[in-house]
Scaffold this active site. Sequence first.
Site, PDB file in Angstrom:
ATOM      1  N   LYS A  50       7.006 -11.230 -18.531  1.00  0.00           N
ATOM      2  CA  LYS A  50       6.490  -9.925 -18.984  1.00  0.00           C
ATOM      3  C   LYS A  50       5.196 -10.098 -19.760  1.00  0.00           C
ATOM      4  O   LYS A  50       4.201  -9.406 -19.530  1.00  0.00           O
ATOM      5  CB  LYS A  50       7.517  -9.241 -19.895  1.00  0.00           C
ATOM      6  CG  LYS A  50       8.640  -8.568 -19.173  1.00  0.00           C
ATOM      7  CD  LYS A  50       8.226  -7.358 -18.410  1.00  0.00           C
ATOM      8  CE  LYS A  50       8.411  -7.325 -16.938  1.00  0.00           C
ATOM      9  NZ  LYS A  50       9.018  -8.287 -16.144  1.00  0.00           N
ATOM     10  N   GLU A  65       2.316 -11.136 -17.467  1.00  0.00           N
ATOM     11  CA  GLU A  65       1.964 -10.086 -16.490  1.00  0.00           C
ATOM     12  C   GLU A  65       1.157  -8.973 -17.125  1.00  0.00           C
ATOM     13  O   GLU A  65       0.251  -8.420 -16.520  1.00  0.00           O
ATOM     14  CB  GLU A  65       3.248  -9.455 -15.961  1.00  0.00           C
ATOM     15  CG  GLU A  65       4.003 -10.237 -14.947  1.00  0.00           C
ATOM     16  CD  GLU A  65       5.131  -9.417 -14.373  1.00  0.00           C
ATOM     17  OE1 GLU A  65       5.082  -9.156 -13.177  1.00  0.00           O
ATOM     18  OE2 GLU A  65       6.036  -9.018 -15.132  1.00  0.00           O
ATOM     19  N   ASN A  87       0.754   0.602   6.155  1.00  0.00           N
ATOM     20  CA  ASN A  87       1.187  -0.324   5.104  1.00  0.00           C
ATOM     21  C   ASN A  87       1.922  -1.459   5.806  1.00  0.00           C
ATOM     22  O   ASN A  87       2.830  -1.235   6.593  1.00  0.00           O
ATOM     23  CB  ASN A  87       2.123   0.378   4.109  1.00  0.00           C
ATOM     24  CG  ASN A  87       2.720  -0.629   3.121  1.00  0.00           C
ATOM     25  OD1 ASN A  87       2.072  -1.616   2.777  1.00  0.00           O
ATOM     26  ND2 ASN A  87       3.959  -0.419   2.722  1.00  0.00           N
ATOM     27  N   GLY A  88       1.495  -2.689   5.546  1.00  0.00           N
ATOM     28  CA  GLY A  88       2.148  -3.847   6.177  1.00  0.00           C
ATOM     29  C   GLY A  88       1.080  -4.830   6.634  1.00  0.00           C
ATOM     30  O   GLY A  88      -0.077  -4.732   6.247  1.00  0.00           O
ATOM     31  N   GLU A 137      12.164 -14.628 -18.462  1.00  0.00           N
ATOM     32  CA  GLU A 137      11.799 -13.221 -18.218  1.00  0.00           C
ATOM     33  C   GLU A 137      10.881 -12.697 -19.324  1.00  0.00           C
ATOM     34  O   GLU A 137       9.895 -11.998 -19.051  1.00  0.00           O
ATOM     35  CB  GLU A 137      13.051 -12.360 -18.094  1.00  0.00           C
ATOM     36  CG  GLU A 137      12.790 -10.872 -17.913  1.00  0.00           C
ATOM     37  CD  GLU A 137      11.839 -10.530 -16.764  1.00  0.00           C
ATOM     38  OE1 GLU A 137      11.666 -11.366 -15.852  1.00  0.00           O
ATOM     39  OE2 GLU A 137      11.252  -9.441 -16.797  1.00  0.00           O
ATOM     40  N   LYS A 168       3.395  -3.396  -7.156  1.00  0.00           N
ATOM     41  CA  LYS A 168       4.808  -3.160  -7.471  1.00  0.00           C
ATOM     42  C   LYS A 168       5.737  -3.844  -6.493  1.00  0.00           C
ATOM     43  O   LYS A 168       6.781  -4.333  -6.858  1.00  0.00           O
ATOM     44  CB  LYS A 168       5.095  -1.643  -7.464  1.00  0.00           C
ATOM     45  CG  LYS A 168       6.540  -1.301  -7.843  1.00  0.00           C
ATOM     46  CD  LYS A 168       6.874  -1.767  -9.236  1.00  0.00           C
ATOM     47  CE  LYS A 168       8.325  -1.557  -9.610  1.00  0.00           C
ATOM     48  NZ  LYS A 168       8.684  -2.219 -10.877  1.00  0.00           N
ATOM     49  N   TRP A 180      -3.803  -1.661  -1.171  1.00  0.00           N
ATOM     50  CA  TRP A 180      -3.775  -2.947  -1.866  1.00  0.00           C
ATOM     51  C   TRP A 180      -4.297  -3.950  -0.838  1.00  0.00           C
ATOM     52  O   TRP A 180      -3.619  -4.237   0.150  1.00  0.00           O
ATOM     53  CB  TRP A 180      -2.352  -3.289  -2.317  1.00  0.00           C
ATOM     54  CG  TRP A 180      -2.305  -4.615  -2.984  1.00  0.00           C
ATOM     55  CD1 TRP A 180      -1.847  -5.787  -2.474  1.00  0.00           C
ATOM     56  CD2 TRP A 180      -2.793  -4.932  -4.282  1.00  0.00           C
ATOM     57  NE1 TRP A 180      -2.011  -6.803  -3.359  1.00  0.00           N
ATOM     58  CE2 TRP A 180      -2.600  -6.318  -4.485  1.00  0.00           C
ATOM     59  CE3 TRP A 180      -3.381  -4.199  -5.290  1.00  0.00           C
ATOM     60  CZ2 TRP A 180      -2.976  -6.965  -5.652  1.00  0.00           C
ATOM     61  CZ3 TRP A 180      -3.759  -4.856  -6.460  1.00  0.00           C
ATOM     62  CH2 TRP A 180      -3.551  -6.206  -6.642  1.00  0.00           C
ATOM     63  N   HIS A 198      11.502 -33.087 -23.824  1.00  0.00           N
ATOM     64  CA  HIS A 198      11.113 -33.863 -22.632  1.00  0.00           C
ATOM     65  C   HIS A 198       9.693 -33.529 -22.206  1.00  0.00           C
ATOM     66  O   HIS A 198       9.343 -33.666 -21.039  1.00  0.00           O
ATOM     67  CB  HIS A 198      12.118 -33.601 -21.504  1.00  0.00           C
ATOM     68  CG  HIS A 198      13.510 -34.001 -21.885  1.00  0.00           C
ATOM     69  ND1 HIS A 198      13.946 -35.306 -21.855  1.00  0.00           N
ATOM     70  CD2 HIS A 198      14.527 -33.265 -22.403  1.00  0.00           C
ATOM     71  CE1 HIS A 198      15.200 -35.361 -22.297  1.00  0.00           C
ATOM     72  NE2 HIS A 198      15.582 -34.142 -22.647  1.00  0.00           N
ATOM     73  N   CYS A 212       0.887  -1.170   0.000  1.00  0.00           N
ATOM     74  CA  CYS A 212       0.000   0.000   0.000  1.00  0.00           C
ATOM     75  C   CYS A 212       0.916   1.209   0.000  1.00  0.00           C
ATOM     76  O   CYS A 212       2.125   1.084   0.166  1.00  0.00           O
ATOM     77  CB  CYS A 212      -0.842   0.030   1.266  1.00  0.00           C
ATOM     78  SG  CYS A 212      -1.879  -1.406   1.458  1.00  0.00           S
ATOM     79  N   ARG A 259       1.499   1.520  -5.862  1.00  0.00           N
ATOM     80  CA  ARG A 259       1.701   0.606  -4.722  1.00  0.00           C
ATOM     81  C   ARG A 259       0.407  -0.094  -4.327  1.00  0.00           C
ATOM     82  O   ARG A 259       0.358  -0.887  -3.413  1.00  0.00           O
ATOM     83  CB  ARG A 259       2.259   1.377  -3.515  1.00  0.00           C
ATOM     84  CG  ARG A 259       3.661   1.921  -3.693  1.00  0.00           C
ATOM     85  CD  ARG A 259       4.139   2.602  -2.431  1.00  0.00           C
ATOM     86  NE  ARG A 259       4.200   1.684  -1.328  1.00  0.00           N
ATOM     87  CZ  ARG A 259       5.264   0.933  -1.059  1.00  0.00           C
ATOM     88  NH1 ARG A 259       6.316   0.983  -1.829  1.00  0.00           N
ATOM     89  NH2 ARG A 259       5.271   0.107  -0.050  1.00  0.00           N
TER      90      ARG A 259
END
Length: 606
Positions: free
Chosen positions: A480, A483, A107-108, A476, A601, A81, A499, A2, A35
Amino acid sequence: MCGIVGFVGKKSFDEKGGVNGAEVVVDGLKRLEYRGYDSWGVAIPGEKKILLHKAVGKIGGFELSSAPELKGTIAIGHTRWATHGGVTEINSHPHLSADKTIAVVHNGIIENYQEMRAKLEKKGVKFRSQTDTEVIPQAIQIELKKTPDFKKAVRNVLNELEGSYAVAIVVEGGKKLIGARKGSPLVFGIGKDGYYLGSDVPAFLKYANKAIFLDDLEMVEADEKGYEIINITTGKKVEKKITKIAWSIEDAEKGGYPHFMIKEMLEQPMVLDKTAATSNVELKKAAAMIKRAKQIWVVACGTALHAGMYGSYIFALNNDINLRPVSAGEFPYFAKFVGKNDLVICVSQSGETADVMEAVKSAHDSGAKVLALVNVMGSSLMRASDYSIVTKAGPEICVLSTKAYLSQVAMFMMLSYELNNKIAAGKKQLKAIKADAEKILVKDSLAKIKKVAKGLARADNIYAIGRGVNYPTSLEACLKIKEVSYIHAEGFAGGDLKHGPIALIAPGTPVLVFVANDGPKGAPFGGAAKEIVSNAMEVKARGAEVIGISYENNQVFDRYFAVGDHGIFTGIVAIIYSQVLSYYIALEKKLDPDKPRNLAKSVTVK
Ligand code: AGP
């Protein structure tokens, strides 16, 4: 996950030169929306009562003119969030005490909130929300009955909390802003008009470029006259260094681009330049830790883990050094093998990822040293590590990590050259790589990538294959794509195809093929290039649409994106194609690349 913001003016808001705290906080929340953007809220301690304004959804469109009553010298705000309690107005912050005289944003995660809530309910406290946060103002109100000193009462409650918090607290009729942290980030900004609190620097960078990065168990109390920082456990005053923030606010804003994602991708050549300018002192110190280590672990999450994996191939091929990459979430299963002479390299953009912070703790419990490759100065990871190299990406606002990934891999490259005492050659090669990256990020090239992306946007599945350094590149690339476009995408090592995964290939299945000339020197199979091209032929034979991202063209490619031949570092440039592809796929699907669903994020909770 958050964002919190706070402000206290040096002058009353209705005096000449005074500032309306609500304006600062709303502006700051908009800059912290990355956030978390489920809901938001603002609280302003008035003389008679606390003004409160909350709403579900993103704060982006809110204009203060629509709530003219929101005026005050002090204000706190929160962009949420959701972790505990659904996305509803009542669960959005700020949360108030039962008598509505105390407001808190947080936040937490308060891990012992159920016990605390049960204890308070036994004392007759009525809760309004299902959040963990609400126990904080409620507990402070009860504590004040036996501890009339507000600051002491706050300390007593904070010392009872288990888990993580960054809080901003105000009280009805109060003239002070209180901020405190344990396990979640909180920065205290010092400006000419007042004092600021922010989860990240962009929250107040428009108003102040001097800051104090609070450490765990530190609390700051500020009013128009000044501020004091104390240790929450002991209550003793703490002297802190004031840091000048090198980032301009433009760095932290979109700068005219439609999205942070494209802005940050276009900044990548500059990031490579800045990485090439990393101070030799930093590199030497980190290299010395690597040389001294018995075993070396690389621990990270998501994109940062892929950078760590890439680093392990660089060190294997360029330095004959074995780095063992482990996902931070899985690290606890292997922590018992970490010895006191080991080195754990933690890679993180935010420096706040909970699993990484856990890994730091267990590394230290084993007596090992921790080296951080971290992008956010003053972050928890930076402060918890034995030594940190700040990667040179600058503020990465987009939820999707692009330039930070490049800065991490490029930093592994710099360390690799430093270990071979060839840093000058390394810096020279990185500049060549930067020039190559620039060629991809020009208008014509972007238009070509956009055209290919249009076709890919209709795919149900997209795959990527690579060998050696391009195995993490493939992973990677696919992270992307999934996401940002929500298309299923999966990366494989070329050698794994037969395989099982090759069963996924059907006519028209798009497969990105990353080819690096990792050369005969030291590379297995006499060089992965030949091997991965034959893998491309295998998928082609089954009807795949083969998109080659390679230092040389090949008739097996249906589409070809050219990169320079940078040997094992070619992946640093090649990944840019897949980043840009994923961006344009998202736009083709009318998605917001900066706010992908279900993601935030910084994953500051386990
Ligand atoms: C990046 O695109 C992802 N959103 C995510 O995997 C991220 O890399 C991961 O959460 C690690 O974050 P950190 O680098 O801040 O530790």
